[in-house]
Motif scaffolding. Structure first.
Motif, mmCIF file in Angstrom:
data_model
loop_
_atom_site.group_PDB
_atom_site.id
_atom_site.type_symbol
_atom_site.label_atom_id
_atom_site.label_comp_id
_atom_site.label_asym_id
_atom_site.label_seq_id
_atom_site.Cartn_x
_atom_site.Cartn_y
_atom_site.Cartn_z
ATOM 1 N N UNK A 9 0.693 -1.656 0.385
ATOM 2 C CA UNK A 9 0.410 -0.434 0.242
ATOM 3 C C UNK A 9 0.806 0.910 -0.073
ATOM 4 N N UNK A 10 2.577 1.269 0.864
ATOM 5 C CA UNK A 10 2.352 2.750 0.962
ATOM 6 C C UNK A 10 3.608 2.606 -0.670
ATOM 7 N N UNK A 11 3.823 1.489 -1.701
ATOM 8 C CA UNK A 11 4.280 2.053 -2.255
ATOM 9 C C UNK A 11 3.716 2.116 -3.834
ATOM 10 N N UNK A 12 2.476 1.633 -3.685
ATOM 11 C CA UNK A 12 1.633 2.392 -4.312
ATOM 12 C C UNK A 12 1.028 3.694 -4.585
ATOM 13 N N UNK A 69 3.391 5.671 -3.004
ATOM 14 C CA UNK A 69 4.205 6.341 -3.531
ATOM 15 C C UNK A 69 4.450 6.367 -5.569
ATOM 16 N N UNK A 70 4.055 5.730 -5.742
ATOM 17 C CA UNK A 70 3.770 5.574 -7.218
ATOM 18 C C UNK A 70 3.295 6.311 -8.113
ATOM 19 N N UNK A 71 1.901 5.738 -7.275
ATOM 20 C CA UNK A 71 0.397 6.240 -8.312
ATOM 21 C C UNK A 71 -0.155 4.659 -8.257
ATOM 22 N N UNK A 72 0.158 3.464 -8.240
ATOM 23 C CA UNK A 72 0.480 2.492 -9.539
ATOM 24 C C UNK A 72 -0.683 1.712 -8.194
#
Length: 148
Positions: free
Chosen positions: A111-114, A116-119
């Motif tokens: 969730x954090x990565x999504x 940060x990358x808006x994916x």
């Protein structure tokens, strides 16, 4: 892919892109990165990336600026003429993939990565699986639960 401002994404080198299994442009970009350093390659791509450029017949007598050094290297390697400068490691998809790798390596949640990358988290999971399969990230620990 991501709405983050382009300067917010990290810039991977050609070697870092290869290390996580993503295409980082033609072979000559790897060679320029090795010979002159990533800052020279980055300056060339920032100035001419995604477009055709003209390699000049004559170079300045003192090539100290990064673009002058890149121009001299291209002249020595290919001779004068027109050539396409690919975005290579600075392409948005490569920068997003590099950020995903860094965050996965550092233990961030999907969730954090999504965010940060808006994916989507599916995109992150797909990258994680690819990176684990190639050995760039450790494989998941086996589960001890049994289904009956």
């Amino acid at each position: 892919m991501t709405s983050a401002h382009p300067s917010d994404l990290p810039y991977p080198t050609c070697a870092q892109c290869a290390g996580i299994g993503i295409y980082a442009g033609p072979e000559w970009q790897y060679d320029l990165d090795d010979d002159l350093g990533f800052l020279v390659l980055k300056a060339l791509i920032m100035a001419h990336g995604g477009r055709e450029m003209h390699v000049l017949h004559r170079q300045p007598e003192t090539a100290t600026a990064p673009l002058d050094r890149a121009q001299a290297w291209l002249l020595a390697r290919f001779g004068p003429g027109k050539m396409m400068i690919h975005l290579g490691p600075l392409a948005r998809k490569n920068r997003v993939a590099w950020l995903i790798y860094i965050m996965l390596r550092d233990g961030a949640s999907l969730a954090e990565i999504a965010a940060a990358t808006n994916t989507h988290t599916r995109t992150i999971s797909r990258h994680r699986k690819r990176l684990q399969d190639m050995g760039a990230l450790p494989a998941p620990a086996p589960s001890n639960t049994r289904r009956t």
